[in-house]
Design an enzyme around this catalytic site. Structure first.
Site, PDB file in Angstrom:
ATOM      1  N   ARG A  88       0.817  -1.209   0.000  1.00  0.00           N
ATOM      2  CA  ARG A  88       0.000   0.000   0.000  1.00  0.00           C
ATOM      3  C   ARG A  88       0.854   1.262   0.000  1.00  0.00           C
ATOM      4  O   ARG A  88       0.310   2.369  -0.034  1.00  0.00           O
ATOM      5  CB  ARG A  88      -0.833   0.004   1.278  1.00  0.00           C
ATOM      6  CG  ARG A  88      -2.285  -0.269   1.078  1.00  0.00           C
ATOM      7  CD  ARG A  88      -2.888  -0.257   2.460  1.00  0.00           C
ATOM      8  NE  ARG A  88      -4.275   0.016   2.441  1.00  0.00           N
ATOM      9  CZ  ARG A  88      -5.214  -0.926   2.509  1.00  0.00           C
ATOM     10  NH1 ARG A  88      -4.888  -2.180   2.546  1.00  0.00           N
ATOM     11  NH2 ARG A  88      -6.470  -0.590   2.528  1.00  0.00           N
ATOM     12  N   ARG A 159     -18.235  -2.895   9.651  1.00  0.00           N
ATOM     13  CA  ARG A 159     -16.880  -2.717  10.198  1.00  0.00           C
ATOM     14  C   ARG A 159     -16.775  -1.357  10.891  1.00  0.00           C
ATOM     15  O   ARG A 159     -17.402  -0.389  10.456  1.00  0.00           O
ATOM     16  CB  ARG A 159     -15.849  -2.773   9.052  1.00  0.00           C
ATOM     17  CG  ARG A 159     -15.436  -4.173   8.706  1.00  0.00           C
ATOM     18  CD  ARG A 159     -14.592  -4.285   7.462  1.00  0.00           C
ATOM     19  NE  ARG A 159     -13.652  -3.215   7.172  1.00  0.00           N
ATOM     20  CZ  ARG A 159     -12.864  -3.203   6.097  1.00  0.00           C
ATOM     21  NH1 ARG A 159     -12.909  -4.189   5.230  1.00  0.00           N
ATOM     22  NH2 ARG A 159     -12.043  -2.208   5.874  1.00  0.00           N
ATOM     23  N   ARG A 170      -9.580   7.135   4.331  1.00  0.00           N
ATOM     24  CA  ARG A 170      -8.968   5.994   3.640  1.00  0.00           C
ATOM     25  C   ARG A 170      -8.770   6.311   2.162  1.00  0.00           C
ATOM     26  O   ARG A 170      -7.771   5.926   1.557  1.00  0.00           O
ATOM     27  CB  ARG A 170      -9.846   4.743   3.820  1.00  0.00           C
ATOM     28  CG  ARG A 170      -9.678   4.130   5.208  1.00  0.00           C
ATOM     29  CD  ARG A 170     -10.878   3.342   5.652  1.00  0.00           C
ATOM     30  NE  ARG A 170     -11.162   2.179   4.853  1.00  0.00           N
ATOM     31  CZ  ARG A 170     -12.329   1.532   4.873  1.00  0.00           C
ATOM     32  NH1 ARG A 170     -13.307   1.951   5.650  1.00  0.00           N
ATOM     33  NH2 ARG A 170     -12.501   0.469   4.141  1.00  0.00           N
TER      34      ARG A 170
HETATM   35  P1  AP5 Z   1      -8.617  -3.267   4.156  1.00  0.00           P
HETATM   36  O1  AP5 Z   1      -9.417  -4.265   4.865  1.00  0.00           O
HETATM   37  O2  AP5 Z   1      -7.631  -3.692   3.134  1.00  0.00           O
HETATM   38  O3  AP5 Z   1      -9.629  -2.173   3.601  1.00  0.00           O
HETATM   39  P2  AP5 Z   1      -9.677  -1.330   2.249  1.00  0.00           P
HETATM   40  O4  AP5 Z   1      -8.500  -1.326   1.363  1.00  0.00           O
HETATM   41  O5  AP5 Z   1     -10.128   0.009   2.706  1.00  0.00           O
HETATM   42  O6  AP5 Z   1     -10.663  -2.109   1.386  1.00  0.00           O
HETATM   43  P3  AP5 Z   1     -12.033  -2.607   1.824  1.00  0.00           P
HETATM   44  O7  AP5 Z   1     -11.936  -3.914   2.535  1.00  0.00           O
HETATM   45  O8  AP5 Z   1     -12.788  -1.500   2.523  1.00  0.00           O
HETATM   46  O9  AP5 Z   1     -12.753  -2.763   0.428  1.00  0.00           O
HETATM   47  P4  AP5 Z   1     -12.564  -3.802  -0.752  1.00  0.00           P
HETATM   48  O10 AP5 Z   1     -11.876  -3.154  -1.893  1.00  0.00           O
HETATM   49  O11 AP5 Z   1     -12.029  -5.115  -0.258  1.00  0.00           O
HETATM   50  O12 AP5 Z   1     -14.092  -3.943  -1.175  1.00  0.00           O
HETATM   51  P5  AP5 Z   1     -15.166  -5.102  -0.877  1.00  0.00           P
HETATM   52  O13 AP5 Z   1     -14.894  -6.270  -1.759  1.00  0.00           O
HETATM   53  O14 AP5 Z   1     -15.308  -5.345   0.590  1.00  0.00           O
HETATM   54  O15 AP5 Z   1      -7.779  -2.394   5.206  1.00  0.00           O
HETATM   55  C1  AP5 Z   1      -8.396  -1.852   6.360  1.00  0.00           C
HETATM   56  C2  AP5 Z   1      -7.368  -1.035   7.136  1.00  0.00           C
HETATM   57  O16 AP5 Z   1      -6.273  -1.881   7.555  1.00  0.00           O
HETATM   58  C3  AP5 Z   1      -6.684   0.098   6.355  1.00  0.00           C
HETATM   59  O17 AP5 Z   1      -7.463   1.274   6.351  1.00  0.00           O
HETATM   60  C4  AP5 Z   1      -5.366   0.249   7.154  1.00  0.00           C
HETATM   61  O18 AP5 Z   1      -5.561   0.940   8.346  1.00  0.00           O
HETATM   62  C5  AP5 Z   1      -5.024  -1.188   7.509  1.00  0.00           C
HETATM   63  N1  AP5 Z   1      -4.149  -1.836   6.510  1.00  0.00           N
HETATM   64  C6  AP5 Z   1      -4.462  -2.949   5.750  1.00  0.00           C
HETATM   65  N2  AP5 Z   1      -3.436  -3.259   4.952  1.00  0.00           N
HETATM   66  C7  AP5 Z   1      -2.444  -2.345   5.195  1.00  0.00           C
HETATM   67  C8  AP5 Z   1      -1.149  -2.127   4.664  1.00  0.00           C
HETATM   68  N3  AP5 Z   1      -0.649  -2.932   3.692  1.00  0.00           N
HETATM   69  N4  AP5 Z   1      -0.423  -1.079   5.132  1.00  0.00           N
HETATM   70  C9  AP5 Z   1      -0.908  -0.285   6.095  1.00  0.00           C
HETATM   71  N5  AP5 Z   1      -2.127  -0.424   6.647  1.00  0.00           N
HETATM   72  C10 AP5 Z   1      -2.895  -1.448   6.204  1.00  0.00           C
HETATM   73  O19 AP5 Z   1     -16.464  -4.365  -1.432  1.00  0.00           O
HETATM   74  C11 AP5 Z   1     -17.008  -3.233  -0.768  1.00  0.00           C
HETATM   75  C12 AP5 Z   1     -18.535  -3.250  -0.837  1.00  0.00           C
HETATM   76  O20 AP5 Z   1     -18.936  -3.092  -2.202  1.00  0.00           O
HETATM   77  C13 AP5 Z   1     -19.174  -4.577  -0.364  1.00  0.00           C
HETATM   78  O21 AP5 Z   1     -20.363  -4.293   0.305  1.00  0.00           O
HETATM   79  C14 AP5 Z   1     -19.425  -5.359  -1.654  1.00  0.00           C
HETATM   80  O22 AP5 Z   1     -20.520  -6.262  -1.523  1.00  0.00           O
HETATM   81  C15 AP5 Z   1     -19.711  -4.224  -2.630  1.00  0.00           C
HETATM   82  N6  AP5 Z   1     -19.276  -4.533  -3.988  1.00  0.00           N
HETATM   83  C16 AP5 Z   1     -18.186  -5.239  -4.376  1.00  0.00           C
HETATM   84  N7  AP5 Z   1     -18.107  -5.308  -5.719  1.00  0.00           N
HETATM   85  C17 AP5 Z   1     -19.177  -4.606  -6.186  1.00  0.00           C
HETATM   86  C18 AP5 Z   1     -19.652  -4.297  -7.489  1.00  0.00           C
HETATM   87  N8  AP5 Z   1     -19.015  -4.729  -8.601  1.00  0.00           N
HETATM   88  N9  AP5 Z   1     -20.762  -3.524  -7.609  1.00  0.00           N
HETATM   89  C19 AP5 Z   1     -21.423  -3.079  -6.495  1.00  0.00           C
HETATM   90  N10 AP5 Z   1     -21.041  -3.365  -5.230  1.00  0.00           N
HETATM   91  C20 AP5 Z   1     -19.932  -4.107  -5.085  1.00  0.00           C
END
Ligand code: AP5
Length: 212
Positions: A88, A159, A170
């Site tokens: 990241r 969450r 974020r």
């Molecule tokens: P992390 O858990 O990685 O969160 P994120 O990157 O913010 O990503 P999300 O999990 O929120 O979303 P996603 O892209 O996976 O989407 P999802 O599939 O769930 O990290 C959380 C925290 O941990 C960070 O903020 C940081 O603090 C820390 N962290 C983690 N890794 C780190 C690193 N390497 N370095 C430093 N800190 C770190 O989908 C989202 C929603 O949309 C769902 O409801 C889903 O059903 C819906 N959805 C999915 N696809 C579609 C579609 N095609 N159309 C409509 N809706 C959809």
């Protein structure tokens, strides 16, 4: 295959990475899931990470690099893996080169493209299974019963970092710290950009096509 998913929060990294990992029969390694597990278990890492995650900021690089170094050394990652949420930052990307080997031909990077205005709605309506991590969306993909997971029957929750204020932070961290990682991989010609807007199945087809 060694695959990295890059994308803003809520772009579908977790949704698509889980599916692709099942299809390719390789482990799905989500740094967010690893951190959330540490928080739930109350470990030292979890206590350190919890307030940072709740505020929408990034956990320090040295902690994250240590986590990934240990995880990729496990036997199940020997034949491939999907990284979701790592690297990241540029520091993390450079360290990962040292772990998997610079110029590694098995490595592919998928960048999910979703505009910021679609993100907030996706995230504030997301629900996640507290036990198995299954991902739902109250409008697009709700659990059949409304409140418990279709897969394991555990409670489905929001969450702590899925509120609008944390999501905006974020997104800011993504633009400032993670987009340069996409540029880093573009320069190595291993980045594939995938349109993340559309039904989950359609996005998955695009991902499969981009890996051919
Ligand atoms: P992390 O858990 O990685 O969160 P994120 O990157 O913010 O990503 P999300 O999990 O929120 O979303 P996603 O892209 O996976 O989407 P999802 O599939 O769930 O990290 C959380 C925290 O941990 C960070 O903020 C940081 O603090 C820390 N962290 C983690 N890794 C780190 C690193 N390497 N370095 C430093 N800190 C770190 O989908 C989202 C929603 O949309 C769902 O409801 C889903 O059903 C819906 N959805 C999915 N696809 C579609 C579609 N095609 N159309 C409509 N809706 C959809």
């Amino acid at each position: 295959m060694q695959i990295i998913f890059i994308g803003p929060p809520g772009s579908g990294k977790g949704t698509q990475a889980k599916r692709l990992a099942n299809r390719l029969e390789i482990p799905h390694i989500s740094t967010g899931d690893i951190l959330r597990e540490a928080v739930a278990d109350g470990t030292e890492l979890g206590q350190q990470a919890a307030p940072i995650m709740a505020a929408g900021a990034l956990v320090p690089d040295d902690l994250m690099i240590g986590i990934i170094n240990d995880r990729l050394a496990k036997d199940d990652a020997a034949n491939g893996f999907i990284l979701d949420g790592f690297p990241r930052t540029l520091v993390q990307a450079e360290k990962l080169d040292g772990i998997v080997g610079n110029g590694n031909e098995a490595l592919r990077v998928l960048q999910l493209l979703v505009p910021d205005d679609a993100i907030v709605r996706r995230i504030t309506l997301r629900r996640t299974c507290a036990q198995c991590g299954a991902i739902y969306h109250l409008e697009n993909n709700p659990p059949a019963s409304g409140t418990v997971c279709d897969r394991c029957g555990a409670e489905v929750i929001a969450r702590p970092d899925d509120n609008e204020e944390a999501v905006r932070k974020r997104l800011e961290a993504f633009h400032r710290q993670t987009l340069p990682v996409a540029t880093f991989y573009k320069a190595k010609s291993i980045l594939r950009e995938v349109d993340g807007i559309g039904p989950v199945d359609v996005v998955f087809e695009r991902i499969e096509k981009s890996l051919q």
